[in-house]
Motif scaffolding. Structure first.
Motif, short mmCIF file in Angstrom:
data_model
loop_
_atom_site.label_atom_id
_atom_site.label_comp_id
_atom_site.label_asym_id
_atom_site.label_seq_id
_atom_site.Cartn_x
_atom_site.Cartn_y
_atom_site.Cartn_z
N PRO A 434 0.84 -1.21 0.00
CA PRO A 434 0.00 0.00 0.00
C PRO A 434 0.86 1.25 0.00
N ASN A 435 1.66 1.41 -1.06
CA ASN A 435 2.66 2.48 -1.07
C ASN A 435 2.55 3.41 -2.27
N ILE A 436 1.46 3.35 -3.01
CA ILE A 436 1.35 4.19 -4.20
C ILE A 436 1.40 5.66 -3.79
N GLY A 437 2.36 6.39 -4.38
CA GLY A 437 2.54 7.80 -4.07
C GLY A 437 3.38 8.07 -2.84
N LEU A 438 3.84 7.01 -2.17
CA LEU A 438 4.64 7.18 -0.96
C LEU A 438 6.12 6.95 -1.28
N LEU A 439 6.95 7.05 -0.25
CA LEU A 439 8.40 7.03 -0.42
C LEU A 439 8.89 5.81 -1.18
N THR A 440 8.40 4.63 -0.85
CA THR A 440 8.91 3.40 -1.48
C THR A 440 8.31 3.12 -2.85
N ASP A 441 7.39 3.95 -3.29
CA ASP A 441 6.90 3.87 -4.67
C ASP A 441 7.85 4.66 -5.55
N MET A 442 9.12 4.31 -5.49
CA MET A 442 10.15 5.11 -6.13
C MET A 442 10.27 4.78 -7.62
N ILE A 443 10.74 5.75 -8.39
CA ILE A 443 11.09 5.57 -9.79
C ILE A 443 12.60 5.35 -9.87
N ALA A 444 13.03 4.39 -10.68
CA ALA A 444 14.46 4.17 -10.86
C ALA A 444 14.71 3.59 -12.25
N CYS A 445 15.72 4.10 -12.91
CA CYS A 445 16.13 3.54 -14.20
C CYS A 445 16.99 2.29 -13.95
N PRO A 446 17.29 1.48 -14.97
CA PRO A 446 18.15 0.31 -14.77
C PRO A 446 19.57 0.67 -14.36
N GLY A 447 20.03 1.88 -14.70
CA GLY A 447 21.34 2.35 -14.26
C GLY A 447 22.49 1.50 -14.75
N GLY A 448 23.60 1.58 -14.01
CA GLY A 448 24.82 0.93 -14.44
C GLY A 448 24.80 -0.57 -14.42
N ASP A 449 23.77 -1.19 -13.85
CA ASP A 449 23.66 -2.64 -13.92
C ASP A 449 23.49 -3.11 -15.36
N PHE A 450 22.93 -2.25 -16.22
CA PHE A 450 22.68 -2.65 -17.60
C PHE A 450 23.10 -1.59 -18.62
N CYS A 451 22.90 -0.32 -18.29
CA CYS A 451 23.03 0.73 -19.29
C CYS A 451 24.50 1.13 -19.48
N SER A 452 24.93 1.20 -20.72
CA SER A 452 26.31 1.58 -21.02
C SER A 452 26.55 3.07 -20.85
N LEU A 453 25.49 3.87 -20.76
CA LEU A 453 25.63 5.31 -20.57
C LEU A 453 25.74 5.70 -19.10
N ALA A 454 25.34 4.81 -18.21
CA ALA A 454 25.23 5.17 -16.79
C ALA A 454 26.59 5.36 -16.14
N ASN A 455 26.65 6.33 -15.23
CA ASN A 455 27.83 6.55 -14.41
C ASN A 455 27.81 5.71 -13.14
N ALA A 456 26.62 5.31 -12.72
CA ALA A 456 26.49 4.59 -11.46
C ALA A 456 25.23 3.74 -11.51
N SER A 491 18.84 11.16 -17.15
CA SER A 491 17.64 11.31 -16.33
C SER A 491 16.50 10.39 -16.73
N CYS A 492 16.82 9.13 -17.11
CA CYS A 492 15.75 8.18 -17.40
C CYS A 492 14.94 7.86 -16.16
N GLY A 493 15.52 8.08 -14.97
CA GLY A 493 14.79 7.92 -13.72
C GLY A 493 14.12 9.18 -13.24
N HIS A 494 14.16 10.24 -14.06
CA HIS A 494 13.46 11.50 -13.78
C HIS A 494 13.83 12.10 -12.43
N HIS A 495 15.12 12.04 -12.10
CA HIS A 495 15.54 12.56 -10.79
C HIS A 495 15.26 14.06 -10.65
N HIS A 496 15.29 14.79 -11.76
CA HIS A 496 15.06 16.24 -11.68
C HIS A 496 13.69 16.57 -11.09
#
Length: 604
Positions: A434-456, A491-496
């Protein structure tokens, strides 16, 4: 949901056949890597850090149970690295993990056999071999799916809010306009090679639930004093290295003129957008640099399209009615599915409050299933879950589901009386947090685990924060908070736009993270779209959980009451207390690591 015509179905099948021919010629050495590159990108095939990545379009987020079953089949049968590749990837990740200063949180193992829901309602796979690509495209085409224009410098997948057509507060159902725009933009010959990628979003309610301010073109539905439908047109939004909120170029554009005006907007960009520097090639840079001159050029181009060309893309009443007919209320199964759930139980009541929304039709509800599960990256669905989702859609939602901007999945046609039964079925899948809109309903891109563009990496940070905040009472007490994580400046994870944004940066070959506060996506809770502000120098991976905890502790100490939301407290008291708390957490973490090293040395 909209059903493709026979023309559409044949088009997608032929596109898959064309790609098979291209792939076979590349495999035979008849096409060079350079020649094959744009052909695979035009169909959604990237090559990432370890393996190919396929991006599949889901226009305006609508997806059927039949399509979910095909996605499950692809995950099960095709999304698998060979043993050598997996061992290499895991060894690389382990080496990176070991190199991080003071990191005590274990990164999740690399996973495969799943699909990933993105912030733009696409689905991605990370491990499909290119040798199997044509077989996968044939499977997708069998249910009207494809990867056309999910990559490349063209108009990308058209999006709109997940509640389009079902929200009680809706001004206009924007799905028909999104579909008309999809048909117009697909393989548009003039716009196949734009200066950079181009994204369009629609929003049909007074509340902006589609983050339209952050798009190349954002279209907000309106009705004028005469009740006529139109759009406020925003142009030049985008994140990345230079976050810019779109500028209003038309307060009210009659809906019939939508495509004629879009043609002018994109044509001027195609003519004047920079091609010498990809970091400055997005339309946001052109709009920012030229300002009113850009708007004047669009208006002049639009006037020429109407006067000289005869407004060739005017949306007639007949055409709109034709497409609207594809968005009728589906045939719903009778209500009354039995359940043993106690509707007075606290977990069910909490889920009902947080994950269930009212519907425009009496007796129906909209249910969001949370894909923020422990042990999974945000937005990940394995093959078994995808199959189960298809069953849930068939049983409870007329065979239809919707992918959301927040990387969750919604069921739009649920009988309110069947909510206990749906809860029972979804609970077995671990999808009723029951976390829709709350802290743990976070957005995250795949990041450096998969993406060759990622810094981290983004996934370990998301996993660490999810692990820290498992107490749902605490998460509920913290209230609505948008936490967004990106592995790089793209900003695929829309951090801005996060109330709390986390950005991966490279520092001396190691993973570090910037933290921003105060971003907004334009929703009623967040207010007008704006980028967050950096609260201090970058933090190590080990420090990020402590920094977030310090920020949230500061919020609890500073809020005027339990009812004051995080973003409101931040705006009332300013960034300074939060900045001090973040930097204090860093110093405390540094001291802990120093003491740990001293203790280790003493016992050595």
């Amino acid at each position: 949901m909209y059903q493709y015509s026979e023309f559409d179905r044949q088009f997608v099948r032929l596109r898959a056949e064309q790609f098979r021919d291209q792939l076979e010629r590349w495999q035979a050495g008849q096409l060079s890597e350079e020649q094959f590159l744009p052909l695979r990108l035009q169909n959604g095939w990237y090559v990432q850090r370890y393996a190919p990545m396929l991006r599949i379009a889901v226009p305006y987020g609508e997806i059927s149970s039949a399509q979910l079953r095909v996605l499950a089949h692809i995950a099960r049968e095709y999304d698998h690295p060979d043993a050598a590749l997996l061992a290499h990837a895991q060894a690389t990740q382990d080496e990176l993990q070991a190199s991080q200063p003071g990191l005590t949180l274990a990164a999740p193992p690399l996973r495969y056999g799943y699909g990933h829901f993105t912030t733009r309602t696409n689905v991605q796979y990370n491990w499909i071999a290119l040798t199997k690509a044509a077989d996968v495209m044939d499977l997708l085409a069998s249910v009207g799916m494809h990867g056309i224009q999910t990559s490349g410098n063209a108009i990308r997948n058209i999006t709109c809010e997940a509640l389009a057509g079902i929200a009680p507060d809706e001004i206009v159902d924007t799905r028909p306009f999104a579909e008309i725009t999809r048909q117009w933009s697909t393989l548009h010959p003039e716009f196949a090679f734009l200066p950079r990628k181009f994204k369009i979003a629609f929003n049909g309610a007074a509340e902006d639930r589609a983050a339209t301010g952050w798009y190349d073109v954002g279209l907000q539905a309106r009705r004028n004093s005469a009740g006529e439908v139109g759009f406020t047109v925003k142009v030049g939004g985008g994140m990345g290295r230079t976050p810019i909120v779109g500028s209003v170029v038309r307060e009210f554009l009659p809906a019939a003129e939508l495509l004629n005006y879009l043609e002018a907007v994109v044509r001027v960009y195609n003519r004047y957008g920079r091609r010498d520097n990809k970091w400055k090639a997005r339309i946001k840079i052109l709009v920012k640099a030229e300002g009113q001159k850009y708007i004047d050029a669009v208006e002049a181009e639009y006037a020429a399209i109407v006067a000289q060309d005869g407004a060739p893309h005017t949306i007639t009443a007949a055409e709109l009615a034709r497409v609207q007919a594809g968005f009728v209320v589906p045939a719903l199964s009778p209500a009354g599915i039995p359940s043993e759930v106690s509707i007075t139980a606290k977990p069910y009541q909490r889920w009902l409050k947080q994950n269930v929304r009212p519907h425009r039709l009496p007796g129906l509800s909209v249910v969001t299933l949370s894909f923020k599960r422990p042990g999974f990256a945000p937005g990940d669905a394995d093959a078994a879950t995808l199959d189960a989702l298809a069953e849930l859609a068939d049983t409870f939602s007329a065979g239809e589901a919707r992918l959301t901007h927040e990387q969750n999945l919604a069921l739009p046609w649920v009988h309110a009386s069947d909510l206990p039964a749906l809860y029972e079925h979804a609970q077995a899948l671990g999808l009723v947090q029951p976390n829709i809109g709350l802290l743990t309903d976070m957005i995250a891109c795949p990041g450096g685990d998969f993406c060759s563009l990622a810094n981290a990496r983004a996934i370990p940070i998301a996993a660490a924060l999810t692990e820290m905040y498992q107490d749902i009472d605490e998460v509920t007490d913290l209230g609505p908070i948008d936490l967004h994580i990106s592995g790089c400046i793209n900003s695929c994870g829309h951090h801005h736009s996060g109330h709390i944004g986390i950005l991966g940066v490279d520092k001396d070959g190691k993973e570090w993270y910037q933290v921003t506060l105060g971003g907004a996506d334009g929703s009623a809770l967040s207010g007008p779209a704006m980028p967050g502000k950096v609260v201090g120098p970058s933090f190590s991976a080990a420090e990020v959980p402590d920094v977030v905890e310090a920020i949230l502790d500061t919020y609890r100490a500073q809020r005027s009451s339990a009812a004051e939301h995080f973003i409101d407290t931040l705006r009332r008291v300013g960034h300074e207390p939060f900045k001090q708390a973040a930097n204090g957490a860093r110093h405390a973490a540094t001291e802990r690591r120093s003491h740990a090293r001293q203790a280790e040395a003493a016992t050595a």
